[in-house]
Motif scaffolding. Structure first.
Motif, PDB file in Angstrom:
ATOM      1  N   ASP A  85     -15.754 -14.028  -1.345  1.00 14.05           N
ATOM      2  CA  ASP A  85     -14.470 -14.323  -0.517  1.00 14.05           C
ATOM      3  C   ASP A  85     -13.238 -15.006  -1.291  1.00 14.05           C
ATOM      4  OD1 ASP A  85     -15.844 -13.226   1.629  1.00 14.05           O
ATOM      5  OD2 ASP A  85     -16.314 -15.091   2.656  1.00 14.05           O
ATOM      6  N   GLN A  86     -13.648 -15.744  -2.174  1.00 12.03           N
ATOM      7  CA  GLN A  86     -12.547 -16.522  -2.967  1.00 12.03           C
ATOM      8  C   GLN A  86     -11.946 -15.675  -3.831  1.00 12.03           C
ATOM      9  OE1 GLN A  86     -15.283 -19.717  -4.317  1.00 12.03           O
ATOM     10  NE2 GLN A  86     -14.160 -21.111  -3.108  1.00 12.03           N
ATOM     11  N   ILE A  87     -12.789 -14.687  -4.741  1.00 11.99           N
ATOM     12  CA  ILE A  87     -12.413 -13.847  -5.576  1.00 11.99           C
ATOM     13  C   ILE A  87     -11.374 -12.796  -4.946  1.00 11.99           C
ATOM     14  CG2 ILE A  87     -12.740 -11.885  -7.235  1.00 11.99           C
ATOM     15  CD1 ILE A  87     -15.279 -13.316  -7.925  1.00 11.99           C
ATOM     16  N   ASP A  88     -11.948 -12.197  -3.564  1.00 11.36           N
ATOM     17  CA  ASP A  88     -11.179 -11.243  -2.729  1.00 11.36           C
ATOM     18  C   ASP A  88      -9.525 -11.868  -2.609  1.00 11.36           C
ATOM     19  OD1 ASP A  88     -12.941  -9.571  -3.046  1.00 11.36           O
ATOM     20  OD2 ASP A  88     -13.984  -9.931  -0.860  1.00 11.36           O
ATOM     21  N   ALA A  89      -9.799 -13.369  -1.910  1.00  9.68           N
ATOM     22  CA  ALA A  89      -8.517 -13.931  -1.559  1.00  9.68           C
ATOM     23  C   ALA A  89      -7.540 -13.789  -2.841  1.00  9.68           C
ATOM     24  CB  ALA A  89      -8.786 -15.321  -1.152  1.00  9.68           C
ATOM     25  N   ILE A  90      -7.829 -14.245  -4.082  1.00  6.83           N
ATOM     26  CA  ILE A  90      -6.994 -14.371  -5.210  1.00  6.83           C
ATOM     27  C   ILE A  90      -6.514 -13.075  -5.311  1.00  6.83           C
ATOM     28  CG2 ILE A  90      -6.972 -14.481  -7.816  1.00  6.83           C
ATOM     29  CD1 ILE A  90      -9.008 -16.798  -7.351  1.00  6.83           C
ATOM     30  N   THR A  91      -7.344 -11.721  -5.283  1.00  6.63           N
ATOM     31  CA  THR A  91      -6.938 -10.631  -5.668  1.00  6.63           C
ATOM     32  C   THR A  91      -5.781  -9.852  -4.445  1.00  6.63           C
ATOM     33  OG1 THR A  91      -8.833  -9.387  -4.711  1.00  6.63           O
ATOM     34  CG2 THR A  91      -8.875  -9.939  -7.098  1.00  6.63           C
ATOM     35  N   HIS A  92      -6.047 -10.339  -3.344  1.00  3.07           N
ATOM     36  CA  HIS A  92      -5.404 -10.036  -2.319  1.00  3.07           C
ATOM     37  C   HIS A  92      -3.889 -10.736  -2.616  1.00  3.07           C
ATOM     38  CE1 HIS A  92      -3.358  -9.176   1.649  1.00  3.07           C
ATOM     39  NE2 HIS A  92      -3.053 -10.556   1.739  1.00  3.07           N
ATOM     40  N   CYS A  93      -3.756 -11.903  -3.426  1.00  5.43           N
ATOM     41  CA  CYS A  93      -2.406 -12.487  -3.546  1.00  5.43           C
ATOM     42  C   CYS A  93      -1.651 -11.734  -4.343  1.00  5.43           C
ATOM     43  CB  CYS A  93      -2.917 -13.805  -4.112  1.00  5.43           C
ATOM     44  SG  CYS A  93      -3.348 -15.123  -2.717  1.00  5.43           S
ATOM     45  N   ILE A  94      -2.460 -11.436  -5.253  1.00  4.72           N
ATOM     46  CA  ILE A  94      -1.897 -10.577  -6.537  1.00  4.72           C
ATOM     47  C   ILE A  94      -1.263  -9.136  -6.107  1.00  4.72           C
ATOM     48  CG2 ILE A  94      -2.305  -9.483  -8.576  1.00  4.72           C
ATOM     49  CD1 ILE A  94      -4.422 -11.635  -9.280  1.00  4.72           C
ATOM     50  N   GLU A  95      -2.081  -8.575  -5.466  1.00  3.89           N
ATOM     51  CA  GLU A  95      -1.720  -7.156  -4.677  1.00  3.89           C
ATOM     52  C   GLU A  95      -0.778  -7.332  -3.869  1.00  3.89           C
ATOM     53  OE1 GLU A  95      -6.314  -5.120  -4.370  1.00  3.89           O
ATOM     54  OE2 GLU A  95      -5.691  -6.283  -2.881  1.00  3.89           O
ATOM     55  N   ALA A  96      -0.503  -8.157  -3.058  1.00  6.67           N
ATOM     56  CA  ALA A  96       0.533  -8.475  -2.271  1.00  6.67           C
ATOM     57  C   ALA A  96       1.890  -9.336  -2.633  1.00  6.67           C
ATOM     58  CB  ALA A  96       0.066  -9.229  -0.941  1.00  6.67           C
ATOM     59  N   HIS A  97       1.961  -9.544  -3.860  1.00 12.92           N
ATOM     60  CA  HIS A  97       3.000 -10.411  -4.334  1.00 12.92           C
ATOM     61  C   HIS A  97       4.456  -9.782  -4.614  1.00 12.92           C
ATOM     62  CE1 HIS A  97       2.423  -9.138  -8.609  1.00 12.92           C
ATOM     63  NE2 HIS A  97       3.721  -9.762  -8.610  1.00 12.92           N
ATOM     64  N   SER A  98       4.468  -8.536  -4.463  1.00 16.91           N
ATOM     65  CA  SER A  98       5.566  -7.533  -4.780  1.00 16.91           C
ATOM     66  C   SER A  98       6.422  -7.175  -3.638  1.00 16.91           C
ATOM     67  CB  SER A  98       5.210  -6.331  -5.656  1.00 16.91           C
ATOM     68  OG  SER A  98       6.371  -5.596  -6.050  1.00 16.91           O
ATOM     69  N   ILE A  99       7.740  -7.027  -3.792  1.00 16.37           N
ATOM     70  CA  ILE A  99       8.531  -6.248  -2.517  1.00 16.37           C
ATOM     71  C   ILE A  99       8.503  -4.903  -2.734  1.00 16.37           C
ATOM     72  CG2 ILE A  99      10.034  -8.307  -2.815  1.00 16.37           C
ATOM     73  CD1 ILE A  99      12.138  -6.573  -3.903  1.00 16.37           C
ATOM     74  N   ARG A 100       7.805  -4.127  -3.665  1.00 18.76           N
ATOM     75  CA  ARG A 100       7.518  -2.865  -3.321  1.00 18.76           C
ATOM     76  C   ARG A 100       6.997  -2.400  -2.227  1.00 18.76           C
ATOM     77  NH1 ARG A 100       5.255  -1.909  -9.669  1.00 18.76           N
ATOM     78  NH2 ARG A 100       6.824  -2.978 -10.722  1.00 18.76           N
ATOM     79  N   SER A 101       7.388  -0.912  -1.791  1.00 17.19           N
ATOM     80  CA  SER A 101       7.035  -0.474  -0.495  1.00 17.19           C
ATOM     81  C   SER A 101       5.663  -0.125  -0.593  1.00 17.19           C
ATOM     82  CB  SER A 101       7.898   0.839  -0.077  1.00 17.19           C
ATOM     83  OG  SER A 101       7.624   1.662  -1.262  1.00 17.19           O
ATOM     84  N   SER A 102       5.167  -0.003  -1.979  1.00 13.27           N
ATOM     85  CA  SER A 102       3.597   0.348  -2.053  1.00 13.27           C
ATOM     86  C   SER A 102       2.569  -0.712  -1.908  1.00 13.27           C
ATOM     87  CB  SER A 102       3.370   1.037  -3.437  1.00 13.27           C
ATOM     88  OG  SER A 102       3.968   0.195  -4.408  1.00 13.27           O
ATOM     89  N   SER A 103       3.260  -1.915  -1.969  1.00 10.57           N
ATOM     90  CA  SER A 103       2.241  -3.240  -1.950  1.00 10.57           C
ATOM     91  C   SER A 103       2.080  -3.357  -0.429  1.00 10.57           C
ATOM     92  CB  SER A 103       3.188  -4.274  -2.404  1.00 10.57           C
ATOM     93  OG  SER A 103       3.459  -4.224  -3.783  1.00 10.57           O
ATOM     94  N   PRO A 104       0.790  -4.045  -0.255  1.00 11.78           N
ATOM     95  CA  PRO A 104       0.347  -4.373   1.253  1.00 11.78           C
ATOM     96  C   PRO A 104       1.350  -5.909   1.361  1.00 11.78           C
ATOM     97  CG  PRO A 104      -1.281  -5.081  -0.473  1.00 11.78           C
ATOM     98  CD  PRO A 104      -0.250  -4.096  -1.174  1.00 11.78           C
ATOM     99  N   ASP A 105       1.263  -6.007   2.950  1.00 15.52           N
ATOM    100  CA  ASP A 105       1.947  -7.067   3.299  1.00 15.52           C
ATOM    101  C   ASP A 105       0.900  -8.418   2.976  1.00 15.52           C
ATOM    102  OD1 ASP A 105       4.339  -5.801   4.317  1.00 15.52           O
ATOM    103  OD2 ASP A 105       3.138  -5.545   6.267  1.00 15.52           O
ATOM    104  N   PRO A 106       1.520  -9.428   2.631  1.00 13.93           N
ATOM    105  CA  PRO A 106       0.474 -10.607   2.480  1.00 13.93           C
ATOM    106  C   PRO A 106      -0.003 -11.076   4.103  1.00 13.93           C
ATOM    107  CG  PRO A 106       2.747 -11.246   2.153  1.00 13.93           C
ATOM    108  CD  PRO A 106       2.643  -9.798   2.227  1.00 13.93           C
ATOM    109  N   GLU A 107      -1.292 -11.186   3.945  1.00 17.67           N
ATOM    110  CA  GLU A 107      -1.809 -11.661   5.304  1.00 17.67           C
ATOM    111  C   GLU A 107      -2.491 -13.061   5.328  1.00 17.67           C
ATOM    112  OE1 GLU A 107      -5.015  -8.928   5.752  1.00 17.67           O
ATOM    113  OE2 GLU A 107      -3.769  -7.055   6.030  1.00 17.67           O
ATOM    114  N   THR A 108      -2.561 -13.750   4.129  1.00 22.16           N
ATOM    115  CA  THR A 108      -3.078 -15.028   4.251  1.00 22.16           C
ATOM    116  C   THR A 108      -2.133 -15.968   3.998  1.00 22.16           C
ATOM    117  OG1 THR A 108      -3.959 -15.006   1.641  1.00 22.16           O
ATOM    118  CG2 THR A 108      -5.297 -14.131   3.317  1.00 22.16           C
TER     119      THR A 108
END
Length: 223
Positions: free
Chosen positions: A96-119
């Protein structure tokens, strides 16, 4: 998450920034880490600061490879690389902790392809990264990004002028107001209340700067 995780992740991340240009180097990662933790201190929601700190150090590790064309998306690649790094180290870290870190990385950009930050950690990292393009330091950093993009394409990306206050023919490239537009775009997307408050202060400074910038172009009226 063990106390030594912060220094460990910093050590793991630094080699990835060795070939980075100034706008996305290890100093940028360190500033994003410091700013995200500063925002966390003003946040009413509980924040996992270890996850946030680790994600900040790792969020741009793919930037140098993206710039040279080795990878297409530094968010996606960085998240995958971070997972591999964190899974191989002998630290007590849950999935869960690793997933939380990777989600932060995936969602840090303003690009349209990036997911919205959820946490809350992802939102704080997003805001800190965007605020890095605002205020006094942000103006310098945005100018670096113009140079970075010009170097990548081999062509001028923008002109450091303001065509609205000169008697020269307008360039077919964006002028310095591009920096204001980039900053405004990022400030409009902030997620957290502390980020918004800091953004307002930095936006006020930027407006004052560009007013002064325009007055310096029209040197006849300068005292």
């Amino acid at each position: 998450m063990p106390p030594e995780l912060g220094p460990l992740v910093r050590t793991l991340a630094l080699p990835y920034y060795e070939d980075a240009l100034p706008a996305h180097d290890s100093f940028h990662a360190n500033r994003v880490r410091d700013l995200s933790l500063r925002l966390a201190n003003k946040c009413e929601t509980s924040v996992d600061r270890d996850v946030l700190s680790a994600a900040a150090w790792l969020h741009d590790i793919g930037r140098p490879r993206e710039r040279t064309g080795e990878i297409d998306d530094h968010n996606e690649w960085g998240a995958s690389e971070a997972t591999a790094l964190l899974e191989t180290e002998e630290v007590e870290m849950t999935t869960d902790q690793i997933d939380a870190i990777t989600h932060c990385i995936e969602a840090h950009s303003i690009r349209s392809s990036s997911p919205d930050p959820e946490t809350i950690e992802a939102k704080l990292l997003f805001d800190a990264d965007k605020l890095e393009a605002t205020g006094a330091r942000g103006i310098v950093r945005l100018a670096c990004i113009v140079g970075e993009r010009s170097g990548r394409t081999g062509e001028k990306h923008a002109v450091i002028d303001n065509s609205t206050v000169t008697d020269l023919e307008a360039s077919n490239h964006p002028d310095v107001t591009l920096l204001r537009e980039w900053a405004a775009e990022r400030l409009e997307k902030l997620y957290t209340a502390p980020g918004g408050r800091l953004g307002e202060s930095r936006w006020q400074f930027m407006n004052e700067f560009f007013t002064r910038f325009d007055s310096e172009i029209g040197v006849d009226g300068e005292k």
